[in-house]
Enzyme design. Structure first.
Site, PDB file in Angstrom:
ATOM      1  N   HIS A   1      12.732 -14.213  13.570  1.00 30.22           N
ATOM      2  CA  HIS A   1      12.529 -13.936  14.997  1.00 30.22           C
ATOM      3  C   HIS A   1      11.052 -13.929  15.367  1.00 30.22           C
ATOM      4  O   HIS A   1      10.691 -14.328  16.471  1.00 30.22           O
ATOM      5  CB  HIS A   1      13.118 -12.581  15.384  1.00 30.22           C
ATOM      6  CG  HIS A   1      14.603 -12.539  15.332  1.00 30.22           C
ATOM      7  ND1 HIS A   1      15.340 -11.545  15.934  1.00 30.22           N
ATOM      8  CD2 HIS A   1      15.524 -13.342  14.739  1.00 30.22           C
ATOM      9  CE1 HIS A   1      16.629 -11.744  15.723  1.00 30.22           C
ATOM     10  NE2 HIS A   1      16.759 -12.823  14.990  1.00 30.22           N
TER      11      HIS A   1
ATOM     12  N   CYS B   1       0.870  -1.180   0.000  1.00 32.14           N
ATOM     13  CA  CYS B   1       0.000   0.000   0.000  1.00 32.14           C
ATOM     14  C   CYS B   1       0.905   1.227   0.000  1.00 32.14           C
ATOM     15  O   CYS B   1       2.094   1.108  -0.268  1.00 32.14           O
ATOM     16  CB  CYS B   1      -0.990  -0.015   1.162  1.00 32.14           C
ATOM     17  SG  CYS B   1      -0.288   0.261   2.797  1.00 32.14           S
TER      18      CYS B   1
END
Length: 148
Positions: free
Chosen positions: A98, A65
């Site tokens: 992570h 976007c």
């Protein structure tokens, strides 16, 4: 694995470029089914792509976007989605390795920058370290109403 890509009017060109790029490397890619126009709304694309990614654990997503923030917020409303707004390859690596991100979101970058980010995201493994898995599990438990 299938890669789902969605973009509002700000990312149509980049979405199509990434589809072509990923298919040239033999990835299965599916674009949003929602029609783009000048007044489209980024949450619609986020919800559609996130729901498709959530259907199978192997699926991944890319959302585009204006700046990647709004579309990532919307995607994270879908259960089992961890969407990270990324601005560079290190963000993409950490988001997946992570945080177990299964969707990345960005905006306002060039095709060359996007290729680097997407390559790193796709090549990075999901977390294997106990500390990362423990943290992701806490997020998933909270999402399911546990530990509230």
């Amino acid at each position: 694995m299938k890669i789902f890509i969605g973009a509002d009017h700000n990312g149509i060109i980049l979405m199509k470029q990434l589809k072509e790029y990923l298919e040239s490397m033999n990835f299965k890619v599916e674009l949003t089914t929602i029609q783009n126009n000048d007044t489209d709304d980024y949450p619609d694309f986020a919800f559609e792509i996130a729901q498709k990614v959530a259907q199978e654990q192997e699926n991944l997503g890319i959302l585009i976007c204006g700046n990647g923030i709004g579309i990532s917020i919307a995607a994270n409303k879908v259960r089992n989605i961890r969407c990270a707004r990324v601005t560079n390859d290190e963000d993409a690596r950490k988001a997946k390795n992570h945080n177990g991100a299964n969707i990345i979101a960005f905006g306002g970058i060039s095709f060359e920058e996007a290729k680097i980010i997407v390559d790193v995201f796709l090549q990075t493994p999901f977390p294997k370290e106990k500390r990362h898995i423990r943290r992701i599990q806490k997020i998933m438990d909270y999402e399911l109403g546990k530990n509230k």
